[in-house]
Enzyme design. Structure first.
Site, short mmCIF file in Angstrom:
data_model
loop_
_atom_site.label_atom_id
_atom_site.label_comp_id
_atom_site.label_asym_id
_atom_site.label_seq_id
_atom_site.Cartn_x
_atom_site.Cartn_y
_atom_site.Cartn_z
N GLN A 97 0.69 -1.02 0.07
CA GLN A 97 -0.23 0.03 0.14
C GLN A 97 0.69 1.31 0.02
OE1 GLN A 97 -3.11 -0.05 -0.63
NE2 GLN A 97 -3.21 -2.10 -0.59
N SER A 98 2.21 1.23 -0.62
CA SER A 98 2.91 2.20 -0.68
C SER A 98 2.36 3.42 -1.33
CB SER A 98 4.03 1.76 -1.45
OG SER A 98 5.13 2.97 -1.44
N ASN A 99 2.23 4.79 -0.73
CA ASN A 99 1.98 6.01 -1.41
C ASN A 99 3.17 6.48 -2.32
OD1 ASN A 99 -0.39 6.35 0.21
ND2 ASN A 99 0.90 7.34 1.79
#
Length: 152
Positions: A97-99
């Site tokens: 879920q890396s921005n």
């Protein structure tokens, strides 16, 4: 799949660092505008703060709809380097879920670059897609996604 076209306002410019940064060892040579800058600074009022203390918040959530936050500021330099060198794709890594990975995928697509995302997963064979969050925009932008097992 979304099909972004490179936008003509994304042009490479020479980067002139502020005077305080001129002596740094590694200074980017180019920049490419991805963010809507400058972002405003707002006074922030909180309870239980002494009367003589003033708080301000930099609104980097207003840098752009798909590239909000401070990630876009570093991508303006990283992707400018890739474009100026004639790269066709970029590679980055992060969590599922890396921005940062999402912002990289979107910005790369806007610039006509491919993106390869190395994402840490608890199960690299059968990941959980119950909560796609940042993964979905990355997938829609055509990113090649590689699942890497998390170390215990």
């Amino acid at each position: 799949m979304c099909t972004f076209q490179p936008k003509n306002y994304h042009s490479l410019t020479d980067y002139q660092p502020p005077t305080w940064a001129e002596e740094l060892k590694s200074i980017p040579e180019k920049r490419i505008q991805l963010a809507q800058l400058p972002t405003p600074i707002h006074k922030w009022t909180l309870n239980n703060v002494p009367a003589h203390v003033e708080l301000f918040i930099k609104r980097d959530d207003l840098t752009g709809s798909t590239l909000s936050g401070n990630k876009v500021r570093k991508l303006e330099f990283i992707l400018a380097s890739a474009v100026s060198r004639g790269c066709k794709s970029v590679i980055t890594c992060g969590s599922m879920q890396s921005n940062h990975c999402r912002a990289t995928a979107v910005a790369a697509r806007e610039l006509g670059l491919g993106s390869h995302l190395l994402l840490r997963s608890t199960d690299p064979i059968m990941p959980s897609f119950n909560n796609l969050g940042n993964l979905l925009p990355s997938m829609l932008c055509g990113s090649k996604i590689y699942l890497i097992p998390k170390n215990s």
